[in-house]
Motif scaffolding. Structure first.
Motif, PDB file in Angstrom:
ATOM      1  N   ARG A 119       0.725  -1.356  -0.033  1.00 53.72           N
ATOM      2  CA  ARG A 119       0.068   0.037  -0.037  1.00 53.72           C
ATOM      3  C   ARG A 119       0.894   1.385   0.074  1.00 53.72           C
ATOM      4  NH1 ARG A 119      -3.110  -3.151   3.603  1.00 53.72           N
ATOM      5  NH2 ARG A 119      -2.388  -1.804   5.579  1.00 53.72           N
ATOM      6  N   ARG A 120       2.001   1.260   0.854  1.00 52.35           N
ATOM      7  CA  ARG A 120       2.885   2.131   0.692  1.00 52.35           C
ATOM      8  C   ARG A 120       3.561   2.727  -0.620  1.00 52.35           C
ATOM      9  NH1 ARG A 120       4.289   7.073   2.152  1.00 52.35           N
ATOM     10  NH2 ARG A 120       6.487   7.650   2.346  1.00 52.35           N
ATOM     11  N   LEU A 121       4.141   1.638  -1.498  1.00 53.76           N
ATOM     12  CA  LEU A 121       4.342   1.756  -2.745  1.00 53.76           C
ATOM     13  C   LEU A 121       3.246   2.436  -3.679  1.00 53.76           C
ATOM     14  CD1 LEU A 121       6.602  -1.636  -3.180  1.00 53.76           C
ATOM     15  CD2 LEU A 121       7.508   0.827  -3.120  1.00 53.76           C
ATOM     16  N   LEU A 122       2.146   1.709  -3.462  1.00 48.90           N
ATOM     17  CA  LEU A 122       1.189   2.474  -4.266  1.00 48.90           C
ATOM     18  C   LEU A 122       0.839   3.842  -4.086  1.00 48.90           C
ATOM     19  CD1 LEU A 122      -1.069   2.166  -6.419  1.00 48.90           C
ATOM     20  CD2 LEU A 122      -2.646   1.035  -4.644  1.00 48.90           C
ATOM     21  N   LEU A 148       5.971   1.915  -9.395  1.00 54.82           N
ATOM     22  CA  LEU A 148       4.982   1.016  -9.628  1.00 54.82           C
ATOM     23  C   LEU A 148       5.724  -0.503 -10.127  1.00 54.82           C
ATOM     24  CD1 LEU A 148       2.085   0.235 -10.639  1.00 54.82           C
ATOM     25  CD2 LEU A 148       2.521   1.182 -12.779  1.00 54.82           C
ATOM     26  N   GLU A 149       6.813  -0.117 -10.633  1.00 54.94           N
ATOM     27  CA  GLU A 149       7.676  -1.269 -11.007  1.00 54.94           C
ATOM     28  C   GLU A 149       8.037  -1.948  -9.879  1.00 54.94           C
ATOM     29  OE1 GLU A 149       9.932  -0.003 -15.312  1.00 54.94           O
ATOM     30  OE2 GLU A 149      10.874   0.189 -13.262  1.00 54.94           O
ATOM     31  N   LEU A 150       8.450  -1.399  -8.857  1.00 58.91           N
ATOM     32  CA  LEU A 150       8.804  -1.964  -7.446  1.00 58.91           C
ATOM     33  C   LEU A 150       7.616  -2.655  -6.784  1.00 58.91           C
ATOM     34  CD1 LEU A 150      11.271  -2.397  -5.662  1.00 58.91           C
ATOM     35  CD2 LEU A 150      10.672  -0.197  -4.409  1.00 58.91           C
ATOM     36  N   LEU A 151       6.339  -2.161  -6.865  1.00 60.29           N
ATOM     37  CA  LEU A 151       5.158  -2.886  -6.256  1.00 60.29           C
ATOM     38  C   LEU A 151       5.020  -3.929  -7.043  1.00 60.29           C
ATOM     39  CD1 LEU A 151       2.595  -3.039  -4.913  1.00 60.29           C
ATOM     40  CD2 LEU A 151       1.495  -1.353  -6.542  1.00 60.29           C
ATOM     41  N   LEU A 152       5.124  -4.084  -8.426  1.00 58.77           N
ATOM     42  CA  LEU A 152       4.742  -5.322  -9.153  1.00 58.77           C
ATOM     43  C   LEU A 152       5.775  -6.200  -8.989  1.00 58.77           C
ATOM     44  CD1 LEU A 152       3.665  -4.025 -12.608  1.00 58.77           C
ATOM     45  CD2 LEU A 152       2.116  -4.302 -10.791  1.00 58.77           C
TER      46      LEU A 152
END
Length: 291
Positions: A119-122, A148-152
Motif C-alpha cells: 500500500r505504501r508503494l502504491l 509501480l515497477e517495485l510494487l509489481l
C-alpha cells in the motif's frame, strides 16, 4: 564484504503510465456503474470502503487489503453501494512487448493481498504522479514508474515465486495477521448474529484495537463489514442458483426474507430478484447491466 557485477537484466518494465485516477463515491448513494475496458493494464485499489467489481461470470468485493488487475482483454464493471463512502484508485499502464509472458500471465485476472508495504508503494506511485501536475519535482514521472515497477516486483515475490520479499519489508505487521484471523472467524460464523463484545471475547482482542483494525483495513466498522460479508455470501448463493431467497436468508441468519431483501438492496442498490436477473441464467451478458 563487497558485491560486484550485479545482474543488469530487467525482468519487469513498465512502458508507460497512462493515468492515475482517484474516484470518490458518495455514502449510501447508488452510482452509475463504471465500465472498465481498454487496450492497457489497470490496477484497482479501494483506498476507502468496498467496491463491487463485476466480471462477466462472477463478482468480487474489493477491500483495502487487496489489489486487483484488469488485463487488456478484460472488461470489468464497478458498482458501489455501501454504508460508507468509497474511494477507488486506478492506475492504467502498459508493458513493453519485451516483458516475459510469465509476468503478464501472473497478473492476468489477479486479485492479490496488499500489505502495508504494498500500500505504501502504491501511495508513492500516486503521489509522484500527482506531483507531475503540480510542483513537478525533478524526476517525478520516472519515480512514479519505478515505484509501480517495485510494487509489481514485490507482488510477484510475495505470491508468484519462491524468492523471498525484500528483506526490509518481510515484517508483516502482526495486525495484518490478526485482521485475517478475525475475518476467517467471521466467515466461519457467517450465519450468526455477532456482536462486537462476542468477537472481542472469542478472539482475545480489545474493542479499541478491533475497531482500529477494521477502520484501517476496510474503511468501515466491523459490524458493517460483517453485514457486507453476509451480502457477498448471499450473492454467491444466488449465482449458484441452488436455493431460493427464503432459504438463503435462513442460511445466513436473517430473521425474515423481508429484512434480508431490505439489507440486500441497501448494500447493492438492487433487490435480490434484480441481482439474480443480472447474473442468471448462466451469467448471461457482461455482468454490467443496470437493474
Amino acid at each position: 564484504m563487497i558485491y560486484k557485477n550485479l545482474p543488469h537484466e530487467r525482468q519487469l518494465d513498465i512502458e508507460r503510465i497512462l493515468f492515475v485516477r482517484i474516484r470518490d463515491y458518495p455514502e449510501n448513494q447508488a452510482c452509475t456503474p463504471s465500465v472498465l475496458k481498454g487496450d492497457f493494464w489497470e490496477l484497482l485499489y479501494a483506498e476507502k470502503g468496498l467496491a463491487d467489481i463485476r466480471f462477466p461470470s462472477s463478482s468480487h468485493t474489493l477491500s483495502k487489503t487487496e489489489i486487483l488487475f484488469r488485463s487488456p482483454s478484460e472488461t470489468l464493471c464497478i458498482h458501489t453501494q455501501a454504508p460508507v463512502p468509497v474511494k477507488l484508485v486506478s492506475v492504467g499502464f502498459t508493458f513493453p512487448a519485451s516483458v516475459p509472458v510469465s509476468v503478464t500471465d501472473f497478473f492476468q485476472g489477479s486479485i492479490l493481498r496488499a500489505g502495508s508495504w504494498e500500500r505504501r508503494l502504491l501511495a508513492l506511485t500516486v503521489a509522484e504522479a500527482a506531483s507531475c501536475h503540480t510542483a513537478s519535482p525533478f524526476g517525478a514521472g520516472q519515480a512514479a514508474m519505478h515505484y509501480l515497477e517495485l510494487l509489481l516486483i514485490q507482488l510477484i515475490r510475495n505470491f508468484g515465486t519462491d524468492v523471498p520479499p525484500f528483506p526490509l519489508m518481510q515484517r508483516q505487521a502482526d495486525d495484518d495477521g490478526l485482521f485475517r484471523d478475525i475475518v476467517a472467524y467471521m466467515e466461519e460464523n457467517i450465519a450468526a448474529h455477532l456482536t462486537i463484545d462476542q468477537i472481542c471475547r472469542d478472539n482475545l482482542i480489545g474493542r479499541t484495537l478491533l475497531k482500529k483494525l477494521f477502520s484501517d483495513n476496510t474503511g468501515c466498522g466491523i459490524i458493517d463489514y460483517f453485514s457486507l460479508m453476509k451480502i457477498n455470501a448471499a450473492k454467491q448463493l444466488i449465482r449458484e442458483g441452488g436455493m431460493n431467497f427464503s432459504q438463503i436468508a435462513e442460511r445466513l441468519g436473517y430473521h425474515s426474507i423481508h429484512y434480508f431483501s431490505r439489507r440486500f438492496k441497501k448494500t447493492t442498490g438492487m433487490t435480490p430478484t434484480e441481482y439474480a436477473q443480472s447474473v442468471l441464467p448462466a451469467d448471461a451478458g457482461d455482468g454490467c447491466s443496470r437493474p
